[in-house]
Enzyme design. Structure first.
Site, PDB file in Angstrom:
ATOM      1  N   ASP A 186      11.704  15.547  17.736  1.00  0.00           N
ATOM      2  CA  ASP A 186      12.327  14.226  17.579  1.00  0.00           C
ATOM      3  C   ASP A 186      11.617  13.448  16.487  1.00  0.00           C
ATOM      4  OD1 ASP A 186       9.976  13.842  19.031  1.00  0.00           O
ATOM      5  OD2 ASP A 186      11.047  13.485  20.886  1.00  0.00           O
ATOM      6  N   ASN A 236       9.951   8.546  32.422  1.00  0.00           N
ATOM      7  CA  ASN A 236      11.290   8.440  33.015  1.00  0.00           C
ATOM      8  C   ASN A 236      11.997   9.796  33.072  1.00  0.00           C
ATOM      9  OD1 ASN A 236      11.887   8.911  30.362  1.00  0.00           O
ATOM     10  ND2 ASN A 236      13.098   7.054  30.038  1.00  0.00           N
ATOM     11  N   HIS A 293      12.325  11.904  30.489  1.00  0.00           N
ATOM     12  CA  HIS A 293      12.940  12.376  29.242  1.00  0.00           C
ATOM     13  C   HIS A 293      12.192  13.584  28.686  1.00  0.00           C
ATOM     14  CE1 HIS A 293      10.405   9.423  26.520  1.00  0.00           C
ATOM     15  NE2 HIS A 293       9.863  10.617  26.475  1.00  0.00           N
ATOM     16  N   GLU A 337      17.058  10.579  26.840  1.00  0.00           N
ATOM     17  CA  GLU A 337      16.769   9.620  27.904  1.00  0.00           C
ATOM     18  C   GLU A 337      17.680   9.891  29.121  1.00  0.00           C
ATOM     19  OE1 GLU A 337      14.183   8.017  27.535  1.00  0.00           O
ATOM     20  OE2 GLU A 337      14.060   6.802  25.731  1.00  0.00           O
TER      21      GLU A 337
HETATM   22  C1  F6R Z   1       7.585  13.632  21.567  1.00  0.00           C
HETATM   23  C2  F6R Z   1       8.520  13.838  22.684  1.00  0.00           C
HETATM   24  C3  F6R Z   1       8.422  12.999  23.908  1.00  0.00           C
HETATM   25  C4  F6R Z   1       7.012  13.039  24.499  1.00  0.00           C
HETATM   26  C5  F6R Z   1       6.949  12.232  25.775  1.00  0.00           C
HETATM   27  C6  F6R Z   1       5.536  12.197  26.323  1.00  0.00           C
HETATM   28  O1  F6R Z   1       7.884  14.507  20.504  1.00  0.00           O
HETATM   29  O2  F6R Z   1       9.362  14.677  22.592  1.00  0.00           O
HETATM   30  O3  F6R Z   1       9.344  13.450  24.857  1.00  0.00           O
HETATM   31  O4  F6R Z   1       6.660  14.362  24.748  1.00  0.00           O
HETATM   32  O5  F6R Z   1       7.382  10.922  25.530  1.00  0.00           O
HETATM   33  O6  F6R Z   1       4.695  11.527  25.427  1.00  0.00           O
HETATM   34  P1  F6R Z   1       3.138  11.543  25.615  1.00  0.00           P
HETATM   35  O7  F6R Z   1       2.670  12.935  25.358  1.00  0.00           O
HETATM   36  O8  F6R Z   1       2.607  10.597  24.567  1.00  0.00           O
HETATM   37  O9  F6R Z   1       2.859  11.103  27.025  1.00  0.00           O
END
Ligand code: F6R
Length: 203
Positions: free
Chosen positions: A63, A104, A106, A111
């Protein structure tokens, strides 16, 4: 789905790094999908220490925030972004996809409510994600409100998927996603339907 517990963050990081390294050694032309965020940083450090030959490996960002690509918190500055959806279709698939999970549920920036069939697209970030990611920015107002994300349908086409999660605050959502109902309200729950997906966690 089993949630495999690692002793600490170093173990979690080295475990997933070993999986990535083994994939590259087995197939130097591997196609990998890689996440950003805080969770995989230790894995990347371990991969750097291993001095692998990345010359033929193709990597794709999961992403990317929609923002000035030169901003230090643009995921673009983390690794180059490619038009991965096109490329994956042409090249017939991703060998290994590494994921984190949002509080959440995701995965990537899919989302809650994202279609299980979704493809790479522009999405609005949820209030929860904006709040969670404000720790990377000076103020919550600086957090981008939109992103480009690989879709759930696209992620599920990966041959192998590894989800990594770090911290007690992720345990509840992990249990819901891996052992609860498979529902678009919990995007990560789709991984229950993949035949080669594993989940690694440390608290
Ligand atoms: C980032 C991504 C997100 C993160 C998720 C957890 O490329 O795909 O889904 O993996 O938001 O983020 P952290 O690792 O910062 O807790």
């Amino acid at each position: 789905m089993e949630i495999k517990l690692s002793k600490d963050y170093e173990k979690l990081s080295s475990l997933v790094a070993i999986i990535v390294a083994a994939q590259i050694l087995e197939n130097p032309q591997s196609k990998l999908v890689l996440p950003t965020g805080s969770t995989p940083l230790g894995m990347y450090e371990e991969l750097v220490r291993r001095k692998l030959d990345w010359s033929l490996v193709e990597t794709f960002n999961l992403d990317e925030y929609i923002m000035n690509p030169d901003h230090p918190y643009s995921y673009h500055s983390y690794r180059p972004t490619l038009s991965f959806e096109d490329k994956m279709n042409v090249n017939k698939g991703i060998d290994l996809c590494i994921l984190g999970i949002g509080s959440n549920g995701h995965i990537a920036f899919n989302e809650p409510g994202s279609s299980f069939k979704s493809r790479t697209r522009v999405v609005d970030l949820s209030e929860q994600t904006i709040q969670d990611n404000s720790r990377f920015f000076d103020s919550i107002d600086d957090v981008p409100k939109q992103a480009i994300t690989m879709g759930l349908g696209t992620i599920m086409e990966s041959k192998r998927i590894i989800l990594m999660a770090n911290g007690k605050h992720k345990l509840n959502i992990l249990k819901v996603a891996m052992n609860g109902e498979v529902t678009e309200d919990v995007p990560a729950s789709i991984l229950q339907k993949h035949n080669d997906a594993e989940v690694f966690y440390c608290d």
